[in-house]
Design a protein around this motif. Structure first.
Motif, PDB file in Angstrom:
ATOM      1  N   PHE A 115      16.336   2.678  49.080  1.00 44.65           N
ATOM      2  CA  PHE A 115      17.273   2.157  48.086  1.00 44.65           C
ATOM      3  C   PHE A 115      18.689   2.678  48.343  1.00 44.65           C
ATOM      4  N   VAL A 116      18.797   3.951  48.726  1.00 49.28           N
ATOM      5  CA  VAL A 116      20.114   4.516  49.022  1.00 49.28           C
ATOM      6  C   VAL A 116      20.714   3.812  50.241  1.00 49.28           C
ATOM      7  N   ARG A 117      19.886   3.529  51.242  1.00 49.85           N
ATOM      8  CA  ARG A 117      20.357   2.815  52.423  1.00 49.85           C
ATOM      9  C   ARG A 117      20.799   1.395  52.043  1.00 49.85           C
ATOM     10  N   ALA A 118      20.000   0.713  51.206  1.00 47.77           N
ATOM     11  CA  ALA A 118      20.356  -0.641  50.772  1.00 47.77           C
ATOM     12  C   ALA A 118      21.666  -0.638  50.002  1.00 47.77           C
ATOM     13  N   ASP A 119      21.859   0.364  49.159  1.00 52.27           N
ATOM     14  CA  ASP A 119      23.098   0.473  48.390  1.00 52.27           C
ATOM     15  C   ASP A 119      24.287   0.660  49.325  1.00 52.27           C
ATOM     16  N   SER A 120      24.099   1.478  50.356  1.00 52.64           N
ATOM     17  CA  SER A 120      25.160   1.713  51.337  1.00 52.64           C
ATOM     18  C   SER A 120      25.505   0.435  52.088  1.00 52.64           C
ATOM     19  N   ILE A 121      24.496  -0.325  52.466  1.00 56.01           N
ATOM     20  CA  ILE A 121      24.726  -1.573  53.197  1.00 56.01           C
ATOM     21  C   ILE A 121      25.417  -2.606  52.314  1.00 56.01           C
ATOM     22  N   LEU A 122      25.025  -2.666  51.044  1.00 54.84           N
ATOM     23  CA  LEU A 122      25.654  -3.611  50.125  1.00 54.84           C
ATOM     24  C   LEU A 122      27.158  -3.356  50.018  1.00 54.84           C
ATOM     25  N   TRP A 169      29.606  -1.064  61.154  1.00 57.75           N
ATOM     26  CA  TRP A 169      29.157   0.310  61.390  1.00 57.75           C
ATOM     27  C   TRP A 169      27.648   0.436  61.653  1.00 57.75           C
ATOM     28  N   PRO A 170      26.778  -0.458  61.122  1.00 59.92           N
ATOM     29  CA  PRO A 170      25.359  -0.325  61.466  1.00 59.92           C
ATOM     30  C   PRO A 170      25.075  -0.454  62.961  1.00 59.92           C
ATOM     31  N   VAL A 171      26.050  -1.023  63.719  1.00 63.00           N
ATOM     32  CA  VAL A 171      25.871  -1.152  65.166  1.00 63.00           C
ATOM     33  C   VAL A 171      25.737   0.223  65.813  1.00 63.00           C
ATOM     34  N   ASP A 172      26.588   1.176  65.390  1.00 68.62           N
ATOM     35  CA  ASP A 172      26.464   2.522  65.945  1.00 68.62           C
ATOM     36  C   ASP A 172      25.591   3.425  65.078  1.00 68.62           C
ATOM     37  N   GLY A 173      25.178   2.903  63.915  1.00 70.66           N
ATOM     38  CA  GLY A 173      24.250   3.631  63.072  1.00 70.66           C
ATOM     39  C   GLY A 173      24.811   4.853  62.384  1.00 70.66           C
ATOM     40  N   ASP A 174      26.130   4.990  62.385  1.00 67.09           N
ATOM     41  CA  ASP A 174      26.751   6.172  61.788  1.00 67.09           C
ATOM     42  C   ASP A 174      27.619   5.760  60.606  1.00 67.09           C
ATOM     43  N   PRO A 175      27.165   6.011  59.362  1.00 65.48           N
ATOM     44  CA  PRO A 175      27.945   5.623  58.179  1.00 65.48           C
ATOM     45  C   PRO A 175      29.225   6.424  58.000  1.00 65.48           C
ATOM     46  N   GLY A 177      31.025   7.236  61.014  1.00 67.59           N
ATOM     47  CA  GLY A 177      31.621   7.136  62.331  1.00 67.59           C
ATOM     48  C   GLY A 177      32.938   6.387  62.344  1.00 67.59           C
ATOM     49  N   ALA A 178      33.415   6.076  63.563  1.00 67.03           N
ATOM     50  CA  ALA A 178      34.724   5.447  63.742  1.00 67.03           C
ATOM     51  C   ALA A 178      34.797   4.082  63.058  1.00 67.03           C
ATOM     52  N   LEU A 179      33.739   3.266  63.213  1.00 65.97           N
ATOM     53  CA  LEU A 179      33.757   1.938  62.605  1.00 65.97           C
ATOM     54  C   LEU A 179      33.811   2.029  61.080  1.00 65.97           C
ATOM     55  N   ALA A 180      33.031   2.945  60.522  1.00 63.04           N
ATOM     56  CA  ALA A 180      33.020   3.118  59.070  1.00 63.04           C
ATOM     57  C   ALA A 180      34.386   3.570  58.564  1.00 63.04           C
ATOM     58  N   ILE A 181      35.067   4.415  59.328  1.00 64.10           N
ATOM     59  CA  ILE A 181      36.397   4.885  58.943  1.00 64.10           C
ATOM     60  C   ILE A 181      37.397   3.731  58.952  1.00 64.10           C
ATOM     61  N   VAL A 182      37.294   2.870  59.977  1.00 61.13           N
ATOM     62  CA  VAL A 182      38.166   1.687  60.028  1.00 61.13           C
ATOM     63  C   VAL A 182      37.942   0.820  58.793  1.00 61.13           C
ATOM     64  N   GLY A 183      36.674   0.642  58.423  1.00 62.74           N
ATOM     65  CA  GLY A 183      36.354  -0.141  57.244  1.00 62.74           C
ATOM     66  C   GLY A 183      36.925   0.464  55.977  1.00 62.74           C
ATOM     67  N   MET A 184      36.879   1.790  55.864  1.00 56.45           N
ATOM     68  CA  MET A 184      37.429   2.454  54.680  1.00 56.45           C
ATOM     69  C   MET A 184      38.937   2.267  54.617  1.00 56.45           C
ATOM     70  N   ILE A 185      39.597   2.363  55.760  1.00 58.72           N
ATOM     71  CA  ILE A 185      41.046   2.133  55.801  1.00 58.72           C
ATOM     72  C   ILE A 185      41.365   0.699  55.372  1.00 58.72           C
ATOM     73  N   GLY A 186      40.563  -0.249  55.860  1.00 53.96           N
ATOM     74  CA  GLY A 186      40.760  -1.641  55.481  1.00 53.96           C
ATOM     75  C   GLY A 186      40.563  -1.858  53.995  1.00 53.96           C
ATOM     76  N   LEU A 187      39.559  -1.183  53.425  1.00 49.56           N
ATOM     77  CA  LEU A 187      39.288  -1.323  51.998  1.00 49.56           C
ATOM     78  C   LEU A 187      40.446  -0.770  51.173  1.00 49.56           C
ATOM     79  N   LEU A 188      40.946   0.388  51.566  1.00 50.29           N
ATOM     80  CA  LEU A 188      42.084   0.975  50.855  1.00 50.29           C
ATOM     81  C   LEU A 188      43.324   0.092  51.001  1.00 50.29           C
ATOM     82  N   ALA A 189      43.521  -0.472  52.206  1.00 51.95           N
ATOM     83  CA  ALA A 189      44.648  -1.384  52.418  1.00 51.95           C
ATOM     84  C   ALA A 189      44.493  -2.629  51.550  1.00 51.95           C
TER      85      ALA A 189
END
Length: 204
Positions: A115-122, A169-175, A177-189
């Motif tokens: 469930f925690v993983r599903a919440d993260s993916i959502l 980010w699921p491609v590298d499997g690291d929530p 990692g670099a991809l996840a950080i890019v996503g967070m920057i995009g979300l804040l932007a």
């Protein structure tokens, strides 16, 4: 504007401290047990911000964009569709969080982690696509019209691109990692884009 500020505050005060599905089950259970009230309040506020803030903003933005949308309103409708989809995904995330929290004692370790993983993916994979559609649809109209400054449309495009890249980010499997950080920057932007958009519309 309330949505952008509210979600940013919740993110920094509550969600950034939540354990990831990669953490131990003991850490996950301890966090939920120690922060039950905080999580419930955050879920309620998120629902209010998405429905009472974001959806109303998206509706008002659509009305403004239709003045400059020369493609029979296609892009303004696409933008609003992205907003509705985002609200639906967020609602699913709130429900899943509340369900997990309420049944924590009766759920097995494997189910809790799932469930925690599903919440993260959502929130970090599916939600960004809905928000990106909302921002891209609006930005296309902004770049073509005169209601918003051109740079504002490009800011939206850049934010949306970062959201989509980060959702991979699921491609590298690291929530974390670099991809996840890019996503967070995009979300804040994207939140900054919404905040500025509200200010522009208020001045109009």
């Amino acid at each position: 504007m309330v949505f952008a500020v509210g979600m940013t505050v919740l993110g920094f005060l509550v969600w950034f401290d939540q354990p990831l599905y990669t953490d131990s089950i003991a850490e996950i259970r301890e966090y939920f047990a120690d922060n039950e009230t905080t999580i419930n309040v955050a879920n309620w506020l998120a629902a209010v911000f998405f429905v009472g803030g974001f959806l109303l903003f998206a509706s008002a933005l659509r009305a403004v964009l239709r003045r400059d949308d020369d493609d029979d309103g296609v892009w303004s409708r696409a933008s609003f569709a992205g907003a509705v989809a985002s609200v639906g995904v967020a609602g699913a995330g709130v429900f899943l969080s509340a369900f997990t929290l309420g049944g924590m004692e009766d759920l097995s370790d494997g189910v809790v982690q799932a469930f925690v993983r599903a919440d993260s993916i959502l929130y970090s994979t599916i939600l960004p696509f809905g928000l990106a559609l909302f921002v891209i649809g609006a930005s296309v109209v902004m770049l073509r019209g005169s209601t918003f400054p051109t740079w504002f449309g490009w800011l939206g495009m850049a934010a949306a691109a970062a959201m989509v890249v980060g959702a991979l980010w699921p491609v590298d499997g690291d929530p974390e990692g670099a991809l996840a950080i890019v996503g967070m920057i995009g979300l804040l932007a994207g939140f900054v884009w919404i905040l500025l958009g509200g200010a522009v519309m208020a001045r109009k």
